[in-house]
Motif scaffolding. Structure first.
Motif, PDB file in Angstrom:
ATOM      1  N   SER A 137       3.175   2.495  -2.944  1.00 43.47           N
ATOM      2  CA  SER A 137       2.969   3.538  -4.049  1.00 43.47           C
ATOM      3  C   SER A 137       1.774   3.927  -4.312  1.00 43.47           C
ATOM      4  N   GLU A 138       1.571   4.817  -4.988  1.00 46.19           N
ATOM      5  CA  GLU A 138       0.469   5.523  -6.083  1.00 46.19           C
ATOM      6  C   GLU A 138      -0.211   6.514  -4.850  1.00 46.19           C
ATOM      7  N   GLY A 139      -1.384   6.855  -5.495  1.00 43.61           N
ATOM      8  CA  GLY A 139      -2.205   8.125  -4.805  1.00 43.61           C
ATOM      9  C   GLY A 139      -3.544   8.552  -5.351  1.00 43.61           C
ATOM     10  N   THR A 140      -4.230   8.930  -4.898  1.00 41.04           N
ATOM     11  CA  THR A 140      -5.502   9.436  -4.996  1.00 41.04           C
ATOM     12  C   THR A 140      -5.603  10.557  -6.531  1.00 41.04           C
ATOM     13  N   ALA A 141      -4.672  11.204  -6.694  1.00 41.14           N
ATOM     14  CA  ALA A 141      -4.463  12.140  -7.712  1.00 41.14           C
ATOM     15  C   ALA A 141      -4.238  11.333  -9.086  1.00 41.14           C
ATOM     16  N   PHE A 142      -3.831  10.215  -9.138  1.00 39.89           N
ATOM     17  CA  PHE A 142      -3.510   9.479 -10.497  1.00 39.89           C
ATOM     18  C   PHE A 142      -4.788   9.570 -11.213  1.00 39.89           C
ATOM     19  N   PRO A 143      -4.252  10.032 -12.536  1.00 41.65           N
ATOM     20  CA  PRO A 143      -5.687  10.017 -13.478  1.00 41.65           C
ATOM     21  C   PRO A 143      -6.670   8.889 -13.627  1.00 41.65           C
ATOM     22  N   CYS A 144      -6.310   7.698 -13.338  1.00 39.73           N
ATOM     23  CA  CYS A 144      -6.877   6.480 -13.523  1.00 39.73           C
ATOM     24  C   CYS A 144      -7.978   6.242 -12.377  1.00 39.73           C
ATOM     25  N   TYR A 145      -7.763   7.436 -11.312  1.00 38.71           N
ATOM     26  CA  TYR A 145      -8.596   6.920 -10.068  1.00 38.71           C
ATOM     27  C   TYR A 145      -9.557   8.371  -9.972  1.00 38.71           C
ATOM     28  N   ASN A 146      -9.856   8.996 -11.109  1.00 43.71           N
ATOM     29  CA  ASN A 146     -10.675  10.017 -11.182  1.00 43.71           C
ATOM     30  C   ASN A 146     -12.072   9.571 -11.228  1.00 43.71           C
ATOM     31  N   VAL A 160     -15.987   9.205  -3.118  1.00 46.32           N
ATOM     32  CA  VAL A 160     -14.978   9.626  -2.302  1.00 46.32           C
ATOM     33  C   VAL A 160     -13.579   8.820  -2.540  1.00 46.32           C
ATOM     34  N   SER A 161     -12.523   9.426  -2.365  1.00 49.10           N
ATOM     35  CA  SER A 161     -11.138   8.888  -2.625  1.00 49.10           C
ATOM     36  C   SER A 161     -10.444   9.124  -1.300  1.00 49.10           C
ATOM     37  N   VAL A 162      -9.695   8.143  -0.920  1.00 51.12           N
ATOM     38  CA  VAL A 162      -9.034   8.320   0.516  1.00 51.12           C
ATOM     39  C   VAL A 162      -7.599   8.076   0.414  1.00 51.12           C
ATOM     40  N   GLU A 163      -6.638   8.922   0.689  1.00 44.33           N
ATOM     41  CA  GLU A 163      -5.249   8.762   0.735  1.00 44.33           C
ATOM     42  C   GLU A 163      -4.852   8.169   2.032  1.00 44.33           C
ATOM     43  N   TYR A 164      -3.898   7.312   2.082  1.00 43.45           N
ATOM     44  CA  TYR A 164      -3.363   6.594   3.193  1.00 43.45           C
ATOM     45  C   TYR A 164      -1.937   6.580   3.268  1.00 43.45           C
ATOM     46  N   ARG A 165      -1.223   6.499   4.479  1.00 42.04           N
ATOM     47  CA  ARG A 165       0.063   5.940   4.304  1.00 42.04           C
ATOM     48  C   ARG A 165       0.579   4.909   3.632  1.00 42.04           C
ATOM     49  N   VAL A 166       1.706   4.854   2.816  1.00 37.60           N
ATOM     50  CA  VAL A 166       2.078   3.555   2.196  1.00 37.60           C
ATOM     51  C   VAL A 166       3.674   3.351   2.501  1.00 37.60           C
ATOM     52  N   GLY A 167       4.119   2.367   2.080  1.00 40.24           N
ATOM     53  CA  GLY A 167       5.380   1.865   2.456  1.00 40.24           C
ATOM     54  C   GLY A 167       5.714   1.894   3.575  1.00 40.24           C
ATOM     55  N   LEU A 168       7.120   1.945   4.062  1.00 38.59           N
ATOM     56  CA  LEU A 168       7.533   1.926   5.414  1.00 38.59           C
ATOM     57  C   LEU A 168       6.972   3.032   6.463  1.00 38.59           C
ATOM     58  N   ASP A 185       1.113   0.195  16.326  1.00 39.11           N
ATOM     59  CA  ASP A 185       0.349   0.414  15.411  1.00 39.11           C
ATOM     60  C   ASP A 185       1.213   0.286  13.970  1.00 39.11           C
ATOM     61  N   SER A 186       2.391   0.463  14.116  1.00 43.81           N
ATOM     62  CA  SER A 186       3.181   0.770  12.661  1.00 43.81           C
ATOM     63  C   SER A 186       3.004  -0.384  11.662  1.00 43.81           C
ATOM     64  N   ARG A 187       2.424  -1.542  12.014  1.00 40.58           N
ATOM     65  CA  ARG A 187       2.310  -2.398  11.173  1.00 40.58           C
ATOM     66  C   ARG A 187       1.205  -2.532  10.333  1.00 40.58           C
ATOM     67  N   TYR A 188       0.154  -1.597  10.624  1.00 40.98           N
ATOM     68  CA  TYR A 188      -0.997  -1.490  10.104  1.00 40.98           C
ATOM     69  C   TYR A 188      -1.532  -0.061   9.905  1.00 40.98           C
ATOM     70  N   LEU A 189      -0.681   0.768  10.091  1.00 36.56           N
ATOM     71  CA  LEU A 189      -1.151   2.264  10.063  1.00 36.56           C
ATOM     72  C   LEU A 189      -1.979   2.577   8.905  1.00 36.56           C
ATOM     73  N   GLY A 190      -1.526   2.325   7.887  1.00 40.18           N
ATOM     74  CA  GLY A 190      -2.412   2.550   6.487  1.00 40.18           C
ATOM     75  C   GLY A 190      -3.991   2.156   6.495  1.00 40.18           C
TER      76      GLY A 190
END
Length: 549
Positions: A137-146, A160-168, A185-190
């Motif tokens: 979960s979560e993402g770069t737009a969360f205020p605590c990561y400003n 710089v903050s980087v978004e990546y795939r999470v969860g399944l 690569d599905s086990r470490y795509l993030g």
């Protein structure tokens, strides 16, 4: 899995997200900052109050959709178009919790954000952040990561903050699904997403005044696990030069058999009625999000019985990019010349008290106490010849009694034990492996014990360090918080500049296996060095498998 900073983190998130790319005919106004990158000219924005310039939602990879779903990221193609970069990109697909709704999410999430000051200056050290969220979960737009306040305080740094795939979407074992042989690569795509983001940074950060040859990566919780993985990966060598792992280490990974033990893939297939990869690739967004929220009847690693609770972590070993032993020769060969800082906060586990979804604090505390009992008893039952060490460790713990320990006598003692097993001991082992690797990289270690000041029982809970590292004004509420944040952020940025986190009037000594010098932040905000803090616990628990804790 972060506390939402008293609702700030999730508040009005739906207003923050929009797609970055617009028609290539976008007009560039004289007042707008523009960055000329390999995949376009990006129009950012300047904050009139801080003077910090931001460029948000820049794509660093092709959208991982259609034929690219569950595939390794593909670099964003070069082009000369003009694109607006004033809003964060969408969140990766994840459970719809709190104020989040599905309109804020998209598979097309591989974006990054840049904060800089005067771009006429060049050669600035670069700090790249990877967010936490248990890899689910979560993402770069969360205020605590400003990162705006980092740059405001230290305009000679580019962030710089980087978004990546999470969860399944980012961490699932599809290799045993019919047709899954095409998705190794599905086990470490993030993690591969993070690598691709770093490749973009190396190629383009000079357009923002940054030095591609002075890059520090850092992250907290799952972000700490991410950077601990990246430093161990031979294929990541040269993309960064320093690493800060906050409250996350080598244990936040899975060996191949753990994917089977968690059973998320099988549950996902059953819930969606998918028979093969063709069916999985045909799932739409609504079906996927509904599946995440579906009860499975079996609690996962997070304690939740919904599918999302069966969280997965990046694959360690199994012919993947992370060596099977992240503390071994192959991993240390990749890491030994990289400066490395690693640490924890004093009361990590107390963060989870309020996350059980119960109506009252008392009900949450009851579930939490039972969870600590279960975790501690499970470790003891599986300790074998180390059972005596567990018993000695538990007896050695001294905690202050409060209203909750009167009801649940072991609650804070077991919490302290799990802090050591799940956070501190793996971090120590990573630090000592790096310190003895024989390379040029320097090693530093810390413990932050500054309490929240909100609830007496909270202590220095997991993620409390973010308020100081990010210098977040809304979170600096205790007397002395602003002064402490200035010190901590100065340490972090000095480390990014030179590899030495010392500040004026305070020398942060390097960590080694002789003195084990550790930077301590006490509850009163005092910053000091201590040799081998918690030595008795370290000695008693050092023989446990760092990946099993």
């Amino acid at each position: 899995m972060k506390r939402p900073f008293k609702a700030l983190r999730l508040l009005l998130l739906s207003l923050l997200f929009s797609c970055v790319t617009v028609a290539a005919s976008t007009a560039v106004h004289a007042a707008d900052p523009v960055a000329d990158c390999s995949n376009g000219k990006f129009i950012g924005a300047e904050d009139s109050a801080t003077g910090v310039r931001s460029f948000k939602g820049i794509p660093y990879a092709a959208p991982p959709v259609g034929e690219l779903r569950w595939k390794a990221p593909v670099a964003a193609p070069d082009n000369s178009g003009v694109y607006e970069a004033k809003d964060f990109g969408p969140l990766p697909l994840q459970p719809t919790l709190g104020h989040l709704d599905k309109s804020a999410m998209s598979e097309d999430c591989l974006k990054l954000n840049v904060w800089t000051s005067d771009r006429e200056l060049s050669g600035k050290p670069v700090m790249v952040y990877f967010h936490g969220g248990a890899y689910m979960s979560e993402g770069t737009a969360f205020p605590c990561y400003n990162m705006e306040y980092i740059v405001k305080a230290h305009p000679d740094v580019v962030c710089v903050s980087v978004e990546y795939r999470v969860g399944l979407m980012g961490f699932i074992d599809l290799t045993k699904v019919p047709g899954g042989e095409a998705y190794p690569d599905s086990r470490y795509l993030g993690l591969l997403d993070c690598l691709e983001g770093l490749r973009w940074v190396k190629k383009n950060i000079a357009a923002f005044g940054g030095d591609p040859n002075n890059v520090t990566i850092f992250g907290e919780s799952a972000g700490g696990g991410t950077v601990s993985s990246l430093i161990s990966m031979p294929m990541a060598k040269g993309l960064f030069h320093r690493v800060i792992a906050q409250s996350g280490s080598v244990n936040l990974t899975f060996a191949p058999q753990m994917f089977d033990a968690v059973g998320a893939t099988e549950a996902f297939m059953q819930i969606t009625d998918a028979k093969d990869m063709k069916d999985l690739c045909a799932l739409d967004k609504d079906t996927y999000l509904k599946a995440l929220a579906t009860e499975t009847g079996v609690p996962g690693l997070t304690g939740a019985a919904v599918l999302a609770g069966r969280m997965n972590m990046p694959l360690r070993g199994g012919n993947g990019p992370i060596p099977a032993d992240m503390l071994g020769a192959e991993a240390m060969s990749a890491a030994k010349d990289v400066d490395f800082m690693v640490g924890t906060v004093a009361d990590e586990w107390r963060y989870w008290v309020k996350l059980y979804g119960m109506p009252t604090l008392a009900e949450n505390m009851a579930v939490y106490a039972a969870t600590m009992d279960q975790r501690t008893n499970s470790i003891r039952e599986q300790a074998g010849p180390l059972t005596a060490n567990v018993d000695k460790a538990l007896k050695s713990i001294r905690v202050d009694e409060d209203e909750w320990s009167k009801i649940y006598p072991n609650i804070w003692r077991y919490t302290a034990f799990n802090n050591e097993m799940n956070f501190r001991i793996p971090s120590i082992k990573h630090a000592q492996a790096h310190a003895t690797a024989g390379g040029k990289g320097k090693t530093y270690m810390y413990i932050i014990g500054r309490r929240s000041g909100d609830e007496p029982w909270e202590g220095a809970f997991h993620s409390i360090d973010l308020r100081y590292v990010f210098n977040t004004p809304e979170e600096l509420r205790r007397d002395g918080d602003a002064e402490l944040a200035a010190k901590v952020l100065n340490m972090w940025t000095n480390f990014a500049r030179t590899g030495d986190p010392s500040i004026d009037g305070f020398q942060w000594k390097k960590y080694d296996t002789k003195d084990r010098a550790t930077m301590m932040v006490d509850d009163d905000g005092t910053v000091r060095m201590e040799n081998d803090p918690g030595k008795e616990m370290r000695v008693l628990l050092s023989d446990f498998d760092p990946y099993a804790t």
